[in-house]
Each structure stands twice: as C-alpha cells, then as structure tokens.
Design an enzyme around this catalytic site. Structure first.
Site, mmCIF file in Angstrom:
data_model
loop_
_atom_site.group_PDB
_atom_site.id
_atom_site.type_symbol
_atom_site.label_atom_id
_atom_site.label_comp_id
_atom_site.label_asym_id
_atom_site.label_seq_id
_atom_site.Cartn_x
_atom_site.Cartn_y
_atom_site.Cartn_z
ATOM 1 N N ASP A 235 0.823 -1.215 0.000
ATOM 2 C CA ASP A 235 0.000 0.000 0.000
ATOM 3 C C ASP A 235 0.858 1.266 0.000
ATOM 4 O O ASP A 235 1.980 1.263 0.488
ATOM 5 C CB ASP A 235 -0.915 -0.023 1.244
ATOM 6 N N ASN B 187 -10.909 -2.592 -5.292
ATOM 7 C CA ASN B 187 -10.105 -1.630 -6.063
ATOM 8 C C ASN B 187 -10.681 -1.316 -7.445
ATOM 9 O O ASN B 187 -10.265 -0.339 -8.089
ATOM 10 C CB ASN B 187 -8.651 -2.095 -6.196
HETATM 11 C C1 IPE Z 1 -5.440 -2.575 0.116
HETATM 12 O O1 IPE Z 1 -5.170 -1.241 -0.046
HETATM 13 C C2 IPE Z 1 -5.360 -3.286 -1.199
HETATM 14 C C3 IPE Z 1 -4.040 -3.376 -1.777
HETATM 15 C C4 IPE Z 1 -2.932 -2.891 -1.300
HETATM 16 C C5 IPE Z 1 -3.970 -4.094 -2.999
HETATM 17 P P1 IPE Z 1 -6.305 -0.138 -0.292
HETATM 18 O O2 IPE Z 1 -5.587 1.116 -0.534
HETATM 19 O O3 IPE Z 1 -7.239 -0.612 -1.335
HETATM 20 O O4 IPE Z 1 -7.047 -0.152 1.093
HETATM 21 P P2 IPE Z 1 -7.853 1.007 1.831
HETATM 22 O O5 IPE Z 1 -8.846 1.550 0.841
HETATM 23 O O6 IPE Z 1 -6.870 2.041 2.252
HETATM 24 O O7 IPE Z 1 -8.477 0.334 3.010
HETATM 25 C C1 IPE Z 2 -1.718 0.199 -3.293
HETATM 26 O O1 IPE Z 2 -1.472 1.565 -3.304
HETATM 27 C C2 IPE Z 2 -1.970 -0.358 -4.663
HETATM 28 C C3 IPE Z 2 -3.355 -0.760 -4.911
HETATM 29 C C4 IPE Z 2 -4.312 -0.720 -4.044
HETATM 30 C C5 IPE Z 2 -3.675 -1.226 -6.256
HETATM 31 P P1 IPE Z 2 -2.642 2.631 -3.309
HETATM 32 O O2 IPE Z 2 -2.996 2.941 -4.726
HETATM 33 O O3 IPE Z 2 -3.779 2.171 -2.475
HETATM 34 O O4 IPE Z 2 -1.923 3.874 -2.660
HETATM 35 P P2 IPE Z 2 -2.554 4.910 -1.625
HETATM 36 O O5 IPE Z 2 -3.049 4.111 -0.467
HETATM 37 O O6 IPE Z 2 -3.655 5.628 -2.333
HETATM 38 O O7 IPE Z 2 -1.411 5.778 -1.259
HETATM 39 MG MG MG Z 3 -4.135 2.408 -0.481
#
Ligand code: IPE
Ligand code: IPE
Ligand code: MG
Length: 251
Positions: free
Chosen positions: A27, A75
């Site tokens: 993340d 996602n």
């Molecule tokens: C969890 O991260 C999913 C992945 C890292 C693939 P998210 O960014 O989707 O989670 P939330 O929305 O912060 O809970």
């Molecule tokens: C994790 O990084 C990757 C996926 C969930 C696909 P994020 O895209 O959630 O990054 P933040 O949390 O917005 O910084």
């Molecule tokens: Mg995230």
C-alpha cells in the site's frame, strides 16, 4: 545481510527465526506519487518494481511463502484510467515472469477470482502457474481481485453445493464441515497460514486481506510507502517478528 542503525544492535538475518509465510499489503503507491506531484499511476509503476525486488529478496533469504496483496475486490471502484494502467503493469509482469522465471525456483500462484480479468491476462496467469508449478522454491502468491470475504463466500458456496448434491450427507455436516475443510476450500488451500503480515504506508487495517488465514498472524505496520520500501525495511520487520511472543491463545 546484517543491518545496523544507531538504535539497533547489529543482527544478522541468518541468525534469527524467520517466518515461514509472510503477507504484504503493498500500500501507499498513490500517496508516494502525490508527494512528488506525479499521477497515481507513477506510484504503481515504482510499486511494481519494489515488488520485483522484495519478492526476489524473500526467496533469497529462504522464505517459503510470500503473499502480496496487489489488487482487491474493492479496487475496481477506482477511476478507469488507474485500473487500466494497473492492468498494463500486471500484464507486463506476467509476460516478464513467463520469459524469465522458466529457469527460476519461484512458484507463482494467484489468489482471487481470476474471471474478473480480461482473457489475455487470465491466460497469462494460468500459463505462469502451470510453468512454475514444478518449481521447488518459494511460493509467491499474488492476490489479485482478491477479497477475504469473497474468498469465504466462494468456499461456502462450494461446500453448500456438496451438501445439496449429497456429497456431504445431512447427518455428517457437523463432522465434515470443520475449520480444516473451510481452509481446504480457500485460495490458499494446502498452504500454512501467514506468520507475519506487513502493511507499509501506516494504515492500521486489514482491508479484507487474508481474513481467515490471519487469525494468529503477527502484524507489522510500517510508515514507509510501498514504492520506497527496501530490504532493510523488511529486515527490520523480520527482526521485530523474531522477538514477538506468539501464544496462540495459550500462556
Ligand atoms: C489494500 O489497499 C489493497 C491493496 C494494497 C492491494 P487499499 O488502498 O485498497 O485499502 P484502503 O482503501 O486504504 O483500506
Ligand atoms: C496500493 O497503493 C496499490 C493498490 C491498491 C492497487 P494505493 O494505490 O492504495 O496507494 P494509496 O493508499 O492511495 O497511497
Ligand atoms: Mg491504499
């Protein structure tokens, strides 16, 4: 492979008790990009590089199972352009793995509902799983279109169908439908539960990752954003893990 900081005595990773199975919630890609005034997709590109490096390192130090959370069932809510770019990076990785992993030892497996992806990506996922299935090294699970709840729903549906068809008889339900049976119908069937789950980017939540399997996992939250994550960050988590007292409900 030792690390040193002013706060920490030098500890060699080779001398500590390593987890058998590590989970990583990759993340922080979007925030990494935002901090640099870049589009979120730039964070996903660098995040994919970090995954390549960290998965290689885990294999090199003898980790048996690594599960990375790459794309959740939730996602898909993101802007189409971001989702499409993530799919492009995923496709690149799958093509590269097919090309470069033939002589490797890593075994790739995908956790999640693969029917959510375009046909070419599904084919690449299957080809990678087949090609690497004979490998004897680290199992690298990539959770894509994965959700812990969806995984449980999928398992319950399969078990309910067995009951409806008489494969599981009504008077055998209590004996047959056990924790072991449910584990056997999850995407991680046959694998040990994660010992350590690492979440970079400072969020204190599971976001639907390995809900069943993480019952007794040790959590490690790191403020580092995933694109910046290094071997030393992982070493820090491993050292902390080796000092945890896991009681599994005992004393
Ligand atoms: C969890 O991260 C999913 C992945 C890292 C693939 P998210 O960014 O989707 O989670 P939330 O929305 O912060 O809970
Ligand atoms: C994790 O990084 C990757 C996926 C969930 C696909 P994020 O895209 O959630 O990054 P933040 O949390 O917005 O910084
Ligand atoms: Mg995230």
């Amino acid at each position: 492979m030792s690390i040193f900081s002013s706060k920490m005595p030098e500890i060699d990773i080779a001398d500590i008790q390593l987890p058998t199975h590590i989970g990583i919630i990759m993340d922080g890609n979007g925030r990494w990009a935002k901090k640099r005034g870049l589009p979120r997709t730039a964070g996903h590109k660098v995040g994919a590089e970090t995954f390549r490096k960290i998965s290689r390192y885990c294999s090199d130090i003898g980790i048996k199972y690594l599960t990375v959370y790459a794309f959740s069932t939730e996602n898909w809510k993101r802007p189409l352009e971001e989702v499409n770019t993530i799919m492009t990076y995923f496709r690149d990785y799958l093509n590269e793995a097919l090309r470069d992993f033939a002589d490797d030892t890593i075994r790739l497996k995908f956790l999640g509902d693969i029917s959510g992806f375009s046909k070419d990506i599904q084919d690449l996922m299957r080809e990678n799983e087949q090609m690497s299935s004979v490998h004897k090294g680290m199992v690298c699970n990539i959770a894509m279109n994965y959700g812990g709840r969806a995984e449980l729903v999928n398992a319950v549906r399969k078990i309910a169908k067995m009951a409806a068809s008489g494969e599981i008889k009504a008077d055998e339900i209590d004996n047959t439908v056990t924790e072991k049976l449910i584990s056997d119908y999850l995407y991680t069937s046959g694998q040990p539960d994660p010992d350590l789950i690492i979440r970079p980017s400072g969020e204190y939540r599971t976001s639907n990752f390995l809900l069943w399997q993480s019952a007794y996992a040790e959590y490690y939250i790191d403020d580092v954003l995933w694109p910046d994550y290094t071997k030393n960050d992982l070493n820090r988590a491993l050292i902390e893990y080796s000092k945890r007292n896991r009681r599994f409900g005992g004393v």
